[in-house]
Design an enzyme around this catalytic site. Structure first.
Site, short mmCIF file in Angstrom:
data_model
loop_
_atom_site.label_atom_id
_atom_site.label_comp_id
_atom_site.label_asym_id
_atom_site.label_seq_id
_atom_site.Cartn_x
_atom_site.Cartn_y
_atom_site.Cartn_z
N THR A 177 -11.67 0.04 -2.71
CA THR A 177 -12.17 1.42 -2.22
C THR A 177 -12.07 2.42 -3.51
O THR A 177 -10.91 2.41 -4.38
CB THR A 177 -11.25 2.07 -1.25
OG1 THR A 177 -11.11 1.22 -0.03
CG2 THR A 177 -11.43 3.33 -0.91
N ARG A 262 -0.20 2.30 5.74
CA ARG A 262 -0.96 2.01 6.98
C ARG A 262 -0.78 2.88 7.93
O ARG A 262 -1.81 2.99 8.76
CB ARG A 262 -0.13 0.56 7.27
CG ARG A 262 -0.59 -0.62 6.54
CD ARG A 262 0.14 -1.76 6.93
NE ARG A 262 -0.77 -3.09 6.09
CZ ARG A 262 -0.02 -4.20 5.73
NH1 ARG A 262 1.18 -4.18 6.22
NH2 ARG A 262 -0.57 -5.21 5.03
N GLY A 359 -28.51 3.41 26.62
CA GLY A 359 -29.33 3.20 25.53
C GLY A 359 -29.32 4.22 24.36
O GLY A 359 -29.62 3.87 23.19
N GLU A 382 -6.45 -2.88 4.69
CA GLU A 382 -5.00 -2.60 4.54
C GLU A 382 -4.44 -3.39 5.70
O GLU A 382 -3.49 -3.18 6.09
CB GLU A 382 -4.55 -1.34 4.84
CG GLU A 382 -5.11 -0.23 3.80
CD GLU A 382 -4.29 1.08 3.64
OE1 GLU A 382 -3.27 1.09 4.05
OE2 GLU A 382 -4.93 2.17 3.28
N1 CAA Z 1 8.68 -4.51 1.74
C1 CAA Z 1 9.55 -5.30 1.00
N2 CAA Z 1 9.53 -6.53 0.67
C2 CAA Z 1 8.77 -7.18 1.59
C3 CAA Z 1 7.76 -6.61 2.38
C4 CAA Z 1 7.92 -5.33 2.85
N3 CAA Z 1 7.22 -4.62 3.60
N4 CAA Z 1 6.94 -7.52 2.99
C5 CAA Z 1 7.44 -8.93 2.49
N5 CAA Z 1 8.36 -8.68 1.49
C6 CAA Z 1 9.11 -9.43 0.62
C7 CAA Z 1 9.95 -10.60 1.55
O1 CAA Z 1 11.16 -10.13 1.75
C8 CAA Z 1 9.88 -11.75 0.52
O2 CAA Z 1 10.89 -11.72 -0.17
P1 CAA Z 1 11.43 -12.73 -1.43
O3 CAA Z 1 10.51 -13.14 -2.06
O4 CAA Z 1 12.54 -12.08 -1.80
O5 CAA Z 1 11.87 -14.04 -0.20
C9 CAA Z 1 8.30 -11.58 -0.05
O6 CAA Z 1 8.11 -10.25 -0.07
C10 CAA Z 1 7.32 -12.44 0.32
O7 CAA Z 1 7.33 -12.11 1.83
P2 CAA Z 1 6.43 -12.97 2.93
O8 CAA Z 1 7.18 -14.51 3.01
O9 CAA Z 1 6.42 -12.40 4.40
O10 CAA Z 1 4.97 -13.14 2.27
P3 CAA Z 1 3.74 -13.68 2.70
O11 CAA Z 1 3.21 -14.41 1.62
O12 CAA Z 1 4.02 -14.50 4.25
O13 CAA Z 1 2.75 -12.62 3.01
C11 CAA Z 1 1.93 -10.94 4.44
C12 CAA Z 1 3.24 -11.57 3.93
C13 CAA Z 1 2.40 -9.98 5.62
C14 CAA Z 1 0.81 -11.92 5.02
C15 CAA Z 1 1.05 -10.28 3.25
O14 CAA Z 1 0.91 -11.03 2.56
C16 CAA Z 1 0.34 -9.04 3.70
O15 CAA Z 1 0.53 -7.96 3.92
N6 CAA Z 1 -1.00 -9.47 3.64
C17 CAA Z 1 -2.11 -8.52 3.70
C18 CAA Z 1 -2.52 -7.84 2.59
C19 CAA Z 1 -3.06 -6.69 2.85
O16 CAA Z 1 -2.71 -5.70 3.60
N7 CAA Z 1 -4.27 -6.43 1.94
C20 CAA Z 1 -5.25 -5.09 2.26
C21 CAA Z 1 -5.52 -4.70 0.89
S1 CAA Z 1 -5.67 -2.94 0.58
C22 CAA Z 1 -6.91 -2.57 1.24
O17 CAA Z 1 -7.51 -3.21 2.16
C23 CAA Z 1 -7.65 -1.32 0.91
C24 CAA Z 1 -8.79 -1.34 0.23
O18 CAA Z 1 -9.08 -0.55 -0.76
C25 CAA Z 1 -9.99 -1.89 0.85
#
Ligand code: CAA
Length: 401
Positions: A177, A262, A359, A382
């Protein structure tokens, strides 16, 4: 993988009992909301259709929003910013997106771009990157998504290799964005591929550095007046002092930022749904078929009843998430509740508004067609609605401290 014992989601009822919950706004909050609504009516809505048609960046509206103080709301007072609460930001976000979510996102996206600097920047870094945002309508972006790493942030391919006092960044970012107009962006890159998400780091990258190329403006279905671009980095040399937090902290910086932003995206979805609802109510009152206003048919009035209920529920989830953030509490769960529910509600409400218009609703000359296209993006950016469910499920079954 084990499923840990937990008592499930924390609700506002438990937390509110200790600290007090009010659904009333202060006089200052009412005035702020009024300022944003008036701005949306006078400056955004009249230009929304034209910017949507041509998919152009609304630089003039962004500049005006900056002038009247509707940008960079969370930059702290210590840096000369308004230092508004998360809750106040939700009030503004809903109104601007009520005007047009493409233009509203162009204005509001600095909250996401600046988010990592607020979350992880030192005082010096915050002064360097955030204070100038207050002086003029500078834009900044959040460089997380890549062509092959959207939902799966740990799959980021962009690399940052340290050479002395600099990092050399190579890779590309997708769906960013405001990237075509940003002065800087926070780039999430791998400093150690062997560590997957624990090898990601965050860097502030000015877009005028050699090797930064905005590859193309992407032509979208909705929210067309927000610039969404692909941007590439070829041997971009960035001072090590531009790194936010320590090496390896990038993933958590990104997640903590999204926890804060979010609810704002969800507030935008509420604004779009509210606009569609208002159009639908007024049309259902005026449109006469079979000798009476169509609002007198339960098939129509029940759609409107559901719209009103779900919009209100969405708004309350947004308020709950921002209230928690303002209490200094982690709001991962409630932010995803709000984002998931408000985005899905916006899609449903705008689709039903088109249905009520029949429509005419499908025609570009009526406003609900654009709202339906605009709403779709809330279920994607997001974090998709599916990713929000994933976050919610993890918070229930695998809660973190
Ligand atoms: N706060 C702090 N730490 C967090 C956290 C949070 N909210 N969420 C996860 N963590 C930590 C976990 O505790 C874990 O820590 P350790 O390494 O110490 O174990 C680590 O992060 C990894 O966490 P997960 O195992 O849950 O990670 P995952 O690989 O399974 O991914 C997910 C989790 C929720 C899928 C994440 O990858 C996610 O949110 N994906 C979506 C990304 C997203 O929102 N993208 C949008 C981009 S921005 C946009 O769209 C705007 C634009 O400009 C268009």
């Amino acid at each position: 993988m084990s499923i840990e014992q937990s008592e499930g989601p924390v609700t506002i009822v438990e937390q509110g009992a200790a600290q007090g919950v009010s659904f009333g706004l202060t006089d200052e909050q009412k005035a702020l909301r009024e300022l944003a609504r008036t701005f949306a009516e006078k400056e955004i809505r009249p230009k929304a259709a034209e910017y949507d048609e041509h998919s152009t960046h609304p630089a003039d509206v962004v500049a005006k929003a900056h002038e009247v103080g509707l940008m960079n709301l969370h930059v702290p007072e210590s840096l000369g910013g308004p230092g508004l609460s998360s809750f106040d930001g939700m009030l503004v976000g809903e109104e601007l997106n009520w005007g047009c979510s493409g233009i509203g996102t162009s204005i509001g996206a600095n909250a996401l771009g600046a988010g990592p600097v607020l979350v992880a920047g030192t005082e010096e870094q915050q002064a360097r990157w955030l204070a100038p945002l207050l002086e003029e309508p500078i834009l900044c972006s959040f460089g997380l998504s890549e062509p092959d790493a959207g939902s799966d942030v740990s799959a980021i391919q962009t690399t940052a290799v340290r050479h002395g006092d600099e990092y050399v960044i190579n890779g590309s970012k997708m769906f960013i964005t405001n990237a075509g107009h940003a002065e800087w962006l926070v780039v999430f890159a791998s400093t150690d591929r062997s560590k997957a998400h624990r090898g990601l780091s965050a860097f502030v990258v000015p877009t005028d550095l050699d090797g930064v190329v905005v590859e193309r403006h992407l032509d979208k279905m909705g929210q067309r007046s927000t610039d969404t671009s692909a941007i590439a980095f070829g041997d971009v040399r960035v001072p090590a002092s531009n790194r936010l937090g320590a090496e390896g902290e990038g993933f958590k910086i990104a997640m903590k930022t999204l926890d804060l932003t979010r609810p704002g995206t969800a507030a935008g979805a509420v604004g779009v749904a509210q606009a569609a609802y208002e159009y639908a109510v007024s049309y259902a009152r005026e449109r006469v078929q079979f000798g009476q206003p169509i609002a007198l048919n339960q098939g129509v009035s029940f759609l409107v009843a559901d719209m009103a209920t779900e919009i209100d529920a969405s708004r309350l989830l947004v308020w709950q998430a921002s209230w928690l953030i303002d209490q200094g509490q982690r709001a991962t769960l409630q932010s995803s509740f709000a984002k998931r529910f408000a985005a899905d509600t916006a899609m449903k409400v705008t689709t039903d508004a088109v249905q009520i218009y029949g429509g005419y609703g499908y025609m570009k000359e009526y406003p609900v067609e654009k709202l339906m296209r605009d709403a779709k993006l809330f279920q994607i950016y997001e974090g998709t609605s599916q990713i929000q469910r994933l976050v919610i499920a993890k918070e229930i079954f695998l809660p973190r401290d």
